[in-house]
Design a protein around this motif. Sequence first.
Motif, mmCIF file in Angstrom:
data_model
loop_
_atom_site.group_PDB
_atom_site.id
_atom_site.type_symbol
_atom_site.label_atom_id
_atom_site.label_comp_id
_atom_site.label_asym_id
_atom_site.label_seq_id
_atom_site.Cartn_x
_atom_site.Cartn_y
_atom_site.Cartn_z
ATOM 1 N N GLU A 165 -23.477 9.652 -58.026
ATOM 2 C CA GLU A 165 -23.135 8.237 -58.059
ATOM 3 C C GLU A 165 -22.079 7.927 -56.998
ATOM 4 O OE1 GLU A 165 -24.523 5.873 -59.573
ATOM 5 O OE2 GLU A 165 -25.685 6.815 -61.172
ATOM 6 N N LEU A 166 -21.081 8.831 -56.868
ATOM 7 C CA LEU A 166 -20.029 8.631 -55.886
ATOM 8 C C LEU A 166 -20.574 8.680 -54.470
ATOM 9 C CD1 LEU A 166 -16.969 8.200 -55.702
ATOM 10 C CD2 LEU A 166 -16.681 10.682 -55.488
ATOM 11 N N ASP A 198 -21.934 6.007 -49.322
ATOM 12 C CA ASP A 198 -22.882 5.608 -48.268
ATOM 13 C C ASP A 198 -22.933 4.094 -48.125
ATOM 14 O OD1 ASP A 198 -23.459 8.253 -47.824
ATOM 15 O OD2 ASP A 198 -25.288 8.251 -49.063
ATOM 16 N N LEU A 199 -22.833 3.378 -49.258
ATOM 17 C CA LEU A 199 -22.866 1.910 -49.211
ATOM 18 C C LEU A 199 -21.588 1.369 -48.558
ATOM 19 C CD1 LEU A 199 -24.273 -0.733 -50.012
ATOM 20 C CD2 LEU A 199 -23.116 -0.576 -52.226
ATOM 21 N N ALA A 200 -20.426 2.009 -48.849
ATOM 22 C CA ALA A 200 -19.149 1.551 -48.305
ATOM 23 C C ALA A 200 -19.115 1.672 -46.788
ATOM 24 C CB ALA A 200 -18.001 2.345 -48.929
ATOM 25 N N LYS A 201 -19.806 2.683 -46.235
ATOM 26 C CA LYS A 201 -19.794 2.903 -44.793
ATOM 27 C C LYS A 201 -20.499 1.800 -44.014
ATOM 28 C CE LYS A 201 -19.565 7.953 -45.087
ATOM 29 N NZ LYS A 201 -20.288 9.226 -44.819
ATOM 30 N N THR A 202 -21.267 0.975 -44.727
ATOM 31 C CA THR A 202 -21.978 -0.135 -44.070
ATOM 32 C C THR A 202 -21.132 -1.412 -44.063
ATOM 33 O OG1 THR A 202 -23.044 -0.877 -46.125
ATOM 34 C CG2 THR A 202 -24.194 0.816 -44.826
ATOM 35 N N THR A 231 -12.241 -0.639 -55.018
ATOM 36 C CA THR A 231 -12.766 -0.025 -56.244
ATOM 37 C C THR A 231 -13.266 1.387 -55.993
ATOM 38 O OG1 THR A 231 -14.915 -1.059 -55.800
ATOM 39 C CG2 THR A 231 -13.418 -2.237 -57.251
ATOM 40 N N LEU A 232 -13.793 1.645 -54.787
ATOM 41 C CA LEU A 232 -14.281 2.993 -54.486
ATOM 42 C C LEU A 232 -13.122 3.975 -54.458
ATOM 43 C CD1 LEU A 232 -16.562 4.901 -53.768
ATOM 44 C CD2 LEU A 232 -16.324 4.225 -51.361
ATOM 45 N N GLU A 277 -15.194 12.716 -46.083
ATOM 46 C CA GLU A 277 -15.906 11.648 -45.356
ATOM 47 C C GLU A 277 -15.161 10.319 -45.498
ATOM 48 O OE1 GLU A 277 -19.909 11.416 -46.723
ATOM 49 O OE2 GLU A 277 -20.471 13.423 -46.029
ATOM 50 N N LEU A 278 -14.680 10.048 -46.723
ATOM 51 C CA LEU A 278 -13.959 8.798 -46.953
ATOM 52 C C LEU A 278 -12.615 8.798 -46.244
ATOM 53 C CD1 LEU A 278 -14.718 8.128 -50.736
ATOM 54 C CD2 LEU A 278 -15.509 6.810 -48.764
#
Length: 555
Positions: free
Chosen positions: A489-490, A495-499, A507-508, A536-537
């Motif tokens: 899930e994380l 992957d969505l946050a990178k866009t 929240t992430l 990565e984050l």
Amino acid sequence: MIKPFMKTTRCTISTLSPVHIGCGEDYYPTNYVIDDGLLHHFSEEGLLAALSSAEKNALAKIAEEQNDRNDSGIKKLQEFIHGKKDKLQFYATHSVPLSKELENFYLSRIGKTSQREGNGRNVNNQLAIARHAFNPYNQTPYFAGSSIKGAIRTALLNALNDGDPLPIRLEESRDAPRGEGDKLQKQVLGYQAISDNPEKGIKGDPLRLLKISDASYSHTDNLNSAEIRFAVNRKNKATDKKSMAETKGLYQLLECLPTNRSRALTFDVDFFADKELAYRWTDRDIIKSCNDFFLPQLEKELEMLQQLKYVNVGWANGLEKLLLNELGEALKNQHAFLLRIGQHGGAESNTLNGVRHIKIMQGKDAEGKNNPPKYLPKTTTIWLAANHKDQQHDLLPFGWVIVEIDDFVLDKTHAFLKAQAAPDYARQATLQALAKQRAEFLAQEQQKQAQKEQQAVEVAEQQRREQQAQTEKAAQLASMTEPQKAVFELKQQCDLAKTKIPEPNGTLRQLMTQTINQASDWNNTDKQALLTIGNELCTFWGKPKKLKDQLKTLA
């Protein structure tokens, strides 16, 4: 010498007056609209394609209201469809010209009540128009071969009978006995039906060997192949009385193949050989019989129509002049012949000289009861083609055509027909422009529909892929441990946050901290997976110190 099995003759038809050959179908005001001198016919599919969803719902509601006890439903239906004429004419299968008077007649009656019956019930104007026999693929009228052969057969029978009466006396007050017509034909043609005694005479009607094809419409200048006319009934002799139909205001609305169409139709005449009959009739026999039968009728009718001032003067004078000169010579020399075909050609054209016994209705007496009919050797009325139902002048008879079988030049005749067709030539550009505009509109609509269908396919495919991804995700999650699910899930959130624009404190970030705190008792493999996501984050968010410190607990 061996005789040929079949002989074929190609013929061309030119119309001298309007012709109507019925087919049992009608135009109804629910499948046509009239606008600016044209009837636009559309199919049910065309009607539905032209209407929006809201309009379809409104139409369905009106249709539900229509029943025998609610005549207003029919009127509302007619009014609704007429109100969509601007749309519907672009979805028409074809358009048919008509007179301004007929258009005004339509506008005065569409959606209105014409009269009341004695019981007070409203009678609606149905405005049905009888269609001419037509090709269902291109909607073009044609002459049925059976109609042509029927006229030729009458002429041939008349020639053979030579004016002889029936062997029985016919009373004015009674119809001929049933079957006398059939007996006369067998007697004149000298045959027995196949079902009769096969030991005597010829088996079968000899005219079975004469085959005539349908006559298809193909005008050199592509003039319109149809028009709408009133058929009105008038007395055929000078009198102060009106015909019964005229008194009652009766008329018919007919689609006709128009008058003045030069060499507009072609058909084939086939003679099949027979070992006993060979060719019983030649081309010339047919031509002579038809001209001997129909020409006197045409001449007599022209004289009568002119005396009563019914007929269009220019048409009658021009035709008389042709019959005295070029056309008359062609008929005399058997280069062409006359026929009268279709509805309202008159009983004289469908019966033999010497044996006519025509039913004449006598109307009602003073008490309103029907008088018995009379049977006379001639008619008392004539049906004529009109532009409006009350017209008394500039009328035309129905059904007269010229048939040519040779390449004989009839320049003056065809020049006359072309000159008489001047209004149709003037209208031709309008019809062609409308056909082009309609074709372009329909092409655009088809393109729009294709685009909609393609978009629908793409949306469906996208939905299918999303559904498949959800199914695969659910299958993956079902096989995972709780730490693996948390990492999965994380990873998706990462992957969505990178866009998007980096949000190191969103929240992430909170979810990452919660997951790290939960990972203290995870196995080394799950911790390393979480550490990879965290690194990565860190890189994406600019390596925040606090997160880096938290990640050290996973090492």
